[in-house]
Scaffold this active site. Structure first.
Site, PDB file in Angstrom:
ATOM      1  N   ARG A 148      -0.244  44.899  63.490  1.00  0.00           N
ATOM      2  CA  ARG A 148       0.123  44.087  62.346  1.00  0.00           C
ATOM      3  C   ARG A 148      -0.728  42.828  62.418  1.00  0.00           C
ATOM      4  O   ARG A 148      -1.172  42.433  63.493  1.00  0.00           O
ATOM      5  CB  ARG A 148       1.604  43.713  62.372  1.00  0.00           C
ATOM      6  CG  ARG A 148       2.004  42.910  63.571  1.00  0.00           C
ATOM      7  CD  ARG A 148       3.505  42.713  63.697  1.00  0.00           C
ATOM      8  NE  ARG A 148       4.033  41.961  62.597  1.00  0.00           N
ATOM      9  CZ  ARG A 148       4.904  42.456  61.730  1.00  0.00           C
ATOM     10  NH1 ARG A 148       5.337  43.685  61.854  1.00  0.00           N
ATOM     11  NH2 ARG A 148       5.355  41.732  60.729  1.00  0.00           N
ATOM     12  N   TYR A 151       1.670  40.347  71.828  1.00  0.00           N
ATOM     13  CA  TYR A 151       2.649  41.207  72.490  1.00  0.00           C
ATOM     14  C   TYR A 151       2.641  40.917  73.991  1.00  0.00           C
ATOM     15  O   TYR A 151       1.593  40.955  74.635  1.00  0.00           O
ATOM     16  CB  TYR A 151       2.351  42.679  72.215  1.00  0.00           C
ATOM     17  CG  TYR A 151       2.841  43.121  70.860  1.00  0.00           C
ATOM     18  CD1 TYR A 151       4.061  43.776  70.718  1.00  0.00           C
ATOM     19  CD2 TYR A 151       2.100  42.850  69.706  1.00  0.00           C
ATOM     20  CE1 TYR A 151       4.519  44.170  69.476  1.00  0.00           C
ATOM     21  CE2 TYR A 151       2.560  43.245  68.458  1.00  0.00           C
ATOM     22  CZ  TYR A 151       3.769  43.895  68.351  1.00  0.00           C
ATOM     23  OH  TYR A 151       4.224  44.274  67.103  1.00  0.00           O
ATOM     24  N   TYR A 209       3.416  48.137  74.167  1.00  0.00           N
ATOM     25  CA  TYR A 209       4.496  48.489  73.243  1.00  0.00           C
ATOM     26  C   TYR A 209       4.190  49.828  72.585  1.00  0.00           C
ATOM     27  O   TYR A 209       3.051  50.093  72.192  1.00  0.00           O
ATOM     28  CB  TYR A 209       4.588  47.396  72.170  1.00  0.00           C
ATOM     29  CG  TYR A 209       5.675  47.578  71.151  1.00  0.00           C
ATOM     30  CD1 TYR A 209       6.979  47.185  71.423  1.00  0.00           C
ATOM     31  CD2 TYR A 209       5.402  48.110  69.902  1.00  0.00           C
ATOM     32  CE1 TYR A 209       7.980  47.337  70.473  1.00  0.00           C
ATOM     33  CE2 TYR A 209       6.385  48.253  68.942  1.00  0.00           C
ATOM     34  CZ  TYR A 209       7.679  47.862  69.241  1.00  0.00           C
ATOM     35  OH  TYR A 209       8.662  48.003  68.299  1.00  0.00           O
ATOM     36  N   ASP A 239      16.767  54.586  61.649  1.00  0.00           N
ATOM     37  CA  ASP A 239      15.780  54.080  60.698  1.00  0.00           C
ATOM     38  C   ASP A 239      14.651  55.076  60.450  1.00  0.00           C
ATOM     39  O   ASP A 239      13.654  54.755  59.809  1.00  0.00           O
ATOM     40  CB  ASP A 239      15.206  52.738  61.168  1.00  0.00           C
ATOM     41  CG  ASP A 239      14.432  52.840  62.478  1.00  0.00           C
ATOM     42  OD1 ASP A 239      14.360  53.952  63.062  1.00  0.00           O
ATOM     43  OD2 ASP A 239      13.891  51.813  62.931  1.00  0.00           O
ATOM     44  N   ASP A 294      11.626  52.781  69.913  1.00  0.00           N
ATOM     45  CA  ASP A 294      10.624  51.812  70.357  1.00  0.00           C
ATOM     46  C   ASP A 294      10.846  51.450  71.814  1.00  0.00           C
ATOM     47  O   ASP A 294      11.987  51.371  72.291  1.00  0.00           O
ATOM     48  CB  ASP A 294      10.716  50.535  69.519  1.00  0.00           C
ATOM     49  CG  ASP A 294      10.346  50.764  68.063  1.00  0.00           C
ATOM     50  OD1 ASP A 294       9.383  51.496  67.811  1.00  0.00           O
ATOM     51  OD2 ASP A 294      11.018  50.194  67.183  1.00  0.00           O
ATOM     52  N   ASP A 351      17.406  47.585  64.989  1.00  0.00           N
ATOM     53  CA  ASP A 351      16.058  47.955  65.433  1.00  0.00           C
ATOM     54  C   ASP A 351      15.945  47.723  66.942  1.00  0.00           C
ATOM     55  O   ASP A 351      15.102  46.952  67.407  1.00  0.00           O
ATOM     56  CB  ASP A 351      15.009  47.141  64.664  1.00  0.00           C
ATOM     57  CG  ASP A 351      13.596  47.666  64.865  1.00  0.00           C
ATOM     58  OD1 ASP A 351      13.448  48.836  65.292  1.00  0.00           O
ATOM     59  OD2 ASP A 351      12.640  46.911  64.611  1.00  0.00           O
ATOM     60  N   TYR A 410       8.009  36.690  66.243  1.00  0.00           N
ATOM     61  CA  TYR A 410       6.800  37.341  65.756  1.00  0.00           C
ATOM     62  C   TYR A 410       6.765  37.574  64.249  1.00  0.00           C
ATOM     63  O   TYR A 410       5.696  37.806  63.688  1.00  0.00           O
ATOM     64  CB  TYR A 410       6.492  38.612  66.547  1.00  0.00           C
ATOM     65  CG  TYR A 410       7.246  39.877  66.189  1.00  0.00           C
ATOM     66  CD1 TYR A 410       6.570  41.088  66.041  1.00  0.00           C
ATOM     67  CD2 TYR A 410       8.632  39.902  66.039  1.00  0.00           C
ATOM     68  CE1 TYR A 410       7.239  42.266  65.754  1.00  0.00           C
ATOM     69  CE2 TYR A 410       9.304  41.065  65.757  1.00  0.00           C
ATOM     70  CZ  TYR A 410       8.603  42.242  65.608  1.00  0.00           C
ATOM     71  OH  TYR A 410       9.275  43.404  65.327  1.00  0.00           O
TER      72      TYR A 410
END
Length: 201
Positions: free
Chosen positions: A65, A73, A77, A87, A92, A124, A161
């Site tokens: 992104r 980061y 990740y 979702d 993740d 999330d 972030y």
């Protein structure tokens, strides 16, 4: 695999009633197609405690992104293959290890904790893991063993972030390894149900 909204373009809207991706069905029928890292890679025989991970973003990177601030980061990740969450994304995972790795790297991870997170009102959660083959980190078995500064760094990154995009992220208290393992098992079961349901259609 990433889109401009930050999480990867792995989304399938309408889970669990969406028709299974043609690429998955074709890989199941052993037709000659390129491997899909979410669906074709194995989760590993030690799952849900020790599992394979596909890294999407290397430690110290902004890739995946265009981050609207100077944060990077704090660790590698990625996601856990053959899992799915509410979702419609795979689970993740943030993997602690000594070195950054390139996107697309496939490595073994051990779950040590769960970071419950609400991103713009939607659940999330993130698995916190260590690289199971990294001599500096592989001895950690629970998130409470990590230095407090390390946890504060992780929390602050995910709180900040998206802040300059005027997007609200709430990070709740870290949960122990058992909660992470349970969450992975649940996402494995959801994925299996998704596969079975799709094959019936």
């Amino acid at each position: 695999m990433a889109d401009n909204d930050g999480e990867s373009s792995r989304k399938n809207s309408g889970f669990p009633h969406v028709v299974l991706n043609e690429r998955i069905l074709s890989s199941m029928s052993r037709r000659s197609v390129a491997a899909h890292p979410w669906h074709d890679l194995e989760i590993g025989p030690g799952a849900p405690a020790v599992f394979n991970t596909v890294i999407e973003i290397g430690k110290g990177s902004k890739v995946d992104r265009v981050l609207y601030s100077s944060v990077v980061y704090p660790h590698n990740y990625g996601f856990i293959p053959r899992t799915i969450c509410e979702d419609s994304d795979p689970m993740d995972v943030l993997v602690l290890m000594q070195e950054p790795v390139l996107p697309g790297t496939f490595l073994r991870s051990r779950a040590i904790g769960l970071m419950p997170m609400i991103d713009q009102g939607e659940k999330d959660d993130k698995i916190i893991a260590v690289c199971a083959d990294d001599p500096e980190f592989r001895h950690y078995t629970d998130i409470k063993e990590l230095p407090p500064h390390r946890l504060a760094e992780i929390r602050r990154f995910f709180e900040d972030y998206k802040k300059n995009e005027n997007k609200k992220v709430d990070v709740e208290d870290f949960l122990p390894a058992k909660a992470a393992i349970d969450a992975i098992k649940y996402s494995m079961d959801l994925y299996a149900s998704y596969i079975v349901e799709s094959l019936r259609q």
